[in-house]
Each structure stands twice: as C-alpha cells, then as structure tokens.
Motif scaffolding. Sequence first.
Motif, mmCIF file in Angstrom:
data_model
loop_
_atom_site.group_PDB
_atom_site.id
_atom_site.type_symbol
_atom_site.label_atom_id
_atom_site.label_comp_id
_atom_site.label_asym_id
_atom_site.label_seq_id
_atom_site.Cartn_x
_atom_site.Cartn_y
_atom_site.Cartn_z
ATOM 1 N N ILE A 1 0.010 13.474 -18.803
ATOM 2 C CA ILE A 1 0.576 13.373 -17.461
ATOM 3 C C ILE A 1 -0.452 12.730 -16.529
ATOM 4 O O ILE A 1 -1.591 13.161 -16.465
ATOM 5 C CB ILE A 1 0.984 14.760 -16.940
ATOM 6 N N GLN A 2 -0.012 11.689 -15.813
ATOM 7 C CA GLN A 2 -0.872 10.967 -14.876
ATOM 8 C C GLN A 2 -0.634 11.491 -13.459
ATOM 9 O O GLN A 2 0.510 11.598 -13.023
ATOM 10 C CB GLN A 2 -0.552 9.468 -14.914
ATOM 11 N N ARG A 3 -1.701 11.807 -12.741
ATOM 12 C CA ARG A 3 -1.588 12.227 -11.342
ATOM 13 C C ARG A 3 -1.685 10.984 -10.462
ATOM 14 O O ARG A 3 -2.633 10.216 -10.567
ATOM 15 C CB ARG A 3 -2.682 13.217 -10.984
ATOM 16 N N VAL A 4 -0.677 10.794 -9.591
ATOM 17 C CA VAL A 4 -0.557 9.578 -8.786
ATOM 18 C C VAL A 4 -0.484 9.937 -7.309
ATOM 19 O O VAL A 4 0.337 10.761 -6.904
ATOM 20 C CB VAL A 4 0.701 8.779 -9.197
ATOM 21 N N LEU A 5 -1.335 9.303 -6.496
ATOM 22 C CA LEU A 5 -1.330 9.495 -5.053
ATOM 23 C C LEU A 5 -0.366 8.499 -4.427
ATOM 24 O O LEU A 5 -0.473 7.297 -4.658
ATOM 25 C CB LEU A 5 -2.736 9.288 -4.477
ATOM 26 N N ILE A 6 0.579 9.015 -3.658
ATOM 27 C CA ILE A 6 1.549 8.197 -2.928
ATOM 28 C C ILE A 6 1.354 8.461 -1.436
ATOM 29 O O ILE A 6 1.484 9.599 -0.990
ATOM 30 C CB ILE A 6 3.008 8.559 -3.309
ATOM 31 N N PRO A 7 1.034 7.446 -0.637
ATOM 32 C CA PRO A 7 0.871 7.679 0.809
ATOM 33 C C PRO A 7 2.219 7.965 1.468
ATOM 34 O O PRO A 7 3.245 7.414 1.063
ATOM 35 C CB PRO A 7 0.276 6.368 1.314
ATOM 36 N N THR A 8 2.194 8.835 2.465
ATOM 37 C CA THR A 8 3.421 9.189 3.160
ATOM 38 C C THR A 8 3.125 9.539 4.612
ATOM 39 O O THR A 8 1.996 9.886 4.952
ATOM 40 C CB THR A 8 4.135 10.375 2.478
ATOM 41 N N ASP A 9 4.164 9.453 5.438
ATOM 42 C CA ASP A 9 4.088 9.963 6.805
ATOM 43 C C ASP A 9 5.103 11.096 6.974
ATOM 44 O O ASP A 9 5.443 11.487 8.065
ATOM 45 C CB ASP A 9 4.304 8.856 7.831
ATOM 46 N N PHE A 10 5.606 11.589 5.842
ATOM 47 C CA PHE A 10 6.542 12.707 5.779
ATOM 48 C C PHE A 10 7.892 12.375 6.404
ATOM 49 O O PHE A 10 8.561 13.230 6.969
ATOM 50 C CB PHE A 10 5.930 13.983 6.373
ATOM 51 N N THR A 11 8.281 11.097 6.295
ATOM 52 C CA THR A 11 9.623 10.670 6.668
ATOM 53 C C THR A 11 10.350 10.247 5.391
ATOM 54 O O THR A 11 9.706 9.879 4.397
ATOM 55 C CB THR A 11 9.608 9.476 7.645
ATOM 56 N N VAL A 12 11.659 10.276 5.427
ATOM 57 C CA VAL A 12 12.454 9.847 4.278
ATOM 58 C C VAL A 12 12.131 8.398 3.935
ATOM 59 O O VAL A 12 12.004 8.035 2.770
ATOM 60 C CB VAL A 12 13.962 10.021 4.567
ATOM 61 N N GLY B 1 -2.524 11.342 5.994
ATOM 62 C CA GLY B 1 -3.796 11.526 6.676
ATOM 63 C C GLY B 1 -3.623 12.437 7.874
ATOM 64 O O GLY B 1 -2.726 12.226 8.695
ATOM 65 N N TYR B 2 -4.469 13.459 7.975
ATOM 66 C CA TYR B 2 -4.363 14.415 9.069
ATOM 67 C C TYR B 2 -5.749 14.677 9.633
ATOM 68 O O TYR B 2 -6.634 15.173 8.937
ATOM 69 C CB TYR B 2 -3.727 15.720 8.585
ATOM 70 N N GLU C 1 5.271 0.218 7.647
ATOM 71 C CA GLU C 1 4.811 0.693 8.942
ATOM 72 C C GLU C 1 5.011 2.205 9.009
ATOM 73 O O GLU C 1 6.135 2.690 9.091
ATOM 74 C CB GLU C 1 5.601 0.007 10.058
ATOM 75 N N PHE C 2 3.905 2.930 8.939
ATOM 76 C CA PHE C 2 3.965 4.382 8.983
ATOM 77 C C PHE C 2 4.117 4.871 10.413
ATOM 78 O O PHE C 2 3.557 4.287 11.340
ATOM 79 C CB PHE C 2 2.676 4.987 8.388
ATOM 80 N N LYS C 3 4.873 5.964 10.577
ATOM 81 C CA LYS C 3 4.984 6.610 11.884
ATOM 82 C C LYS C 3 3.793 7.552 12.020
ATOM 83 O O LYS C 3 3.426 8.234 11.075
ATOM 84 C CB LYS C 3 6.282 7.405 11.987
ATOM 85 N N HIS C 4 3.198 7.564 13.199
ATOM 86 C CA HIS C 4 2.014 8.385 13.401
ATOM 87 C C HIS C 4 2.238 9.431 14.475
ATOM 88 O O HIS C 4 2.926 9.179 15.462
ATOM 89 C CB HIS C 4 0.818 7.508 13.793
ATOM 90 N N THR C 5 1.647 10.584 14.266
ATOM 91 C CA THR C 5 1.590 11.613 15.289
ATOM 92 C C THR C 5 0.193 11.559 15.890
ATOM 93 O O THR C 5 -0.653 10.781 15.432
ATOM 94 C CB THR C 5 1.842 13.016 14.686
ATOM 95 N N LYS C 6 -0.068 12.391 16.870
ATOM 96 C CA LYS C 6 -1.383 12.340 17.506
ATOM 97 C C LYS C 6 -2.505 12.742 16.548
ATOM 98 O O LYS C 6 -3.641 12.348 16.737
ATOM 99 C CB LYS C 6 -1.413 13.201 18.763
ATOM 100 N N ASN C 7 -2.219 13.517 15.510
ATOM 101 C CA ASN C 7 -3.256 13.964 14.581
ATOM 102 C C ASN C 7 -3.261 13.211 13.259
ATOM 103 O O ASN C 7 -4.067 13.521 12.388
ATOM 104 C CB ASN C 7 -3.103 15.461 14.296
ATOM 105 N N SER C 8 -2.375 12.256 13.064
ATOM 106 C CA SER C 8 -2.316 11.580 11.771
ATOM 107 C C SER C 8 -3.114 10.281 11.777
ATOM 108 O O SER C 8 -3.416 9.728 12.822
ATOM 109 C CB SER C 8 -0.863 11.290 11.389
#
Length: 170
Positions: free
Chosen positions: A2-13, A38-39, A115-122
């Motif tokens: 099993i390969q562990r893969v990092l996928i970037p997200t902004d927690f939107t669909v 990123g937080y 284009e990721f959506k950002h919050t003030k802490n992301s």
Amino acid sequence: MIQRVLIPTDFTVNSLRIALEYLESSKNEQVELVLTGGYNLGESISMLLGFTLDDHLAELQDEDFLKACEMIKSRFKNKVVEMYADFMISKNKRYVSNYLKGRQFARIVLPDAFEFKHTKNSFDIVDMFNNVQLSDMPEVITVSMGEGKLKGQDTLDGFFFRKKWRLSYE
C-alpha cells in the motif's frame, strides 16, 4: 504494498478533483490517501496548547466534503484502502521534511492548475512544495486539471452525479 499518497486540499468538494484525477489516471494499486491542508497555528501559546486536529477538521470539513470523500472511497474501493484528512502546520523546511519522512509518503500529487480557497489561518501547500527544495522528497506526480475541468464543479451534485457513476454505499 500500500502506497501512502499526499493530496493537497482546502477541504472543499472542488479540491477533491485532484484526488479523482490521480485515481483515474493511476495504476491499479492500493493507496492510502492523506488529504492535507496547510494550517498556520500562529504564535499564540493558547493556540499552540489547545490545538487538536479533530476540532479544526470539524470546522473545515462540511457535510458535502465528507459525503464526497465517502463517494470516492466507494467508487475506487479496489484502490483506496484508507482516506483521511491532516494538516501541515508549518512551511519550515525542517518541519516539512520531518512531516513527509515521519508519515512515510511514497508520493505527493500536485495539480498543474488549481485555485485553492483560503481562510485566515490556511496556506497553500502546493505553492510551498513548488518552492521548497528537499533532498529526500517523495516522488512528485503532477495531475492535469485542464481548463474545462476547473469551472462549474463546486457542488457535490455537479461534481459527482454528472459523471454517471454507479455507486454503492457500503
């Protein structure tokens, strides 16, 4: 294996399209997807002492995002062994290196355009990965998001149901 893969997200669909593009174009191998955002914790001692991953994830992950994750797991049940969310809490080169090494990532998937959506802490981890030079970086895979795929797919129904997948909820 099993390969562990990092996928970037902004927690939107919409950001889950990165995972879909990767899964649809990858070989038939089993993977553990780690949806990572990123937080920035800041420098407040109360924030540092009171930080819990679950509390902050609960704030950022809405119901549609969680349903979309379940749909991806169902659609790719032969490939996706595990799928969960995590945070990178610093852009510091040493932290990033230790984060990647400690979690034993085999791959990092980066979109060619998104284009990721950002919050003030992301913060944008894709930009960070494009600018950091690490000697022990896992394999980086770039997925093509295509200009047509970036528009009009920001809701759960528009994103998944128009694909005409046959889904089973297990």
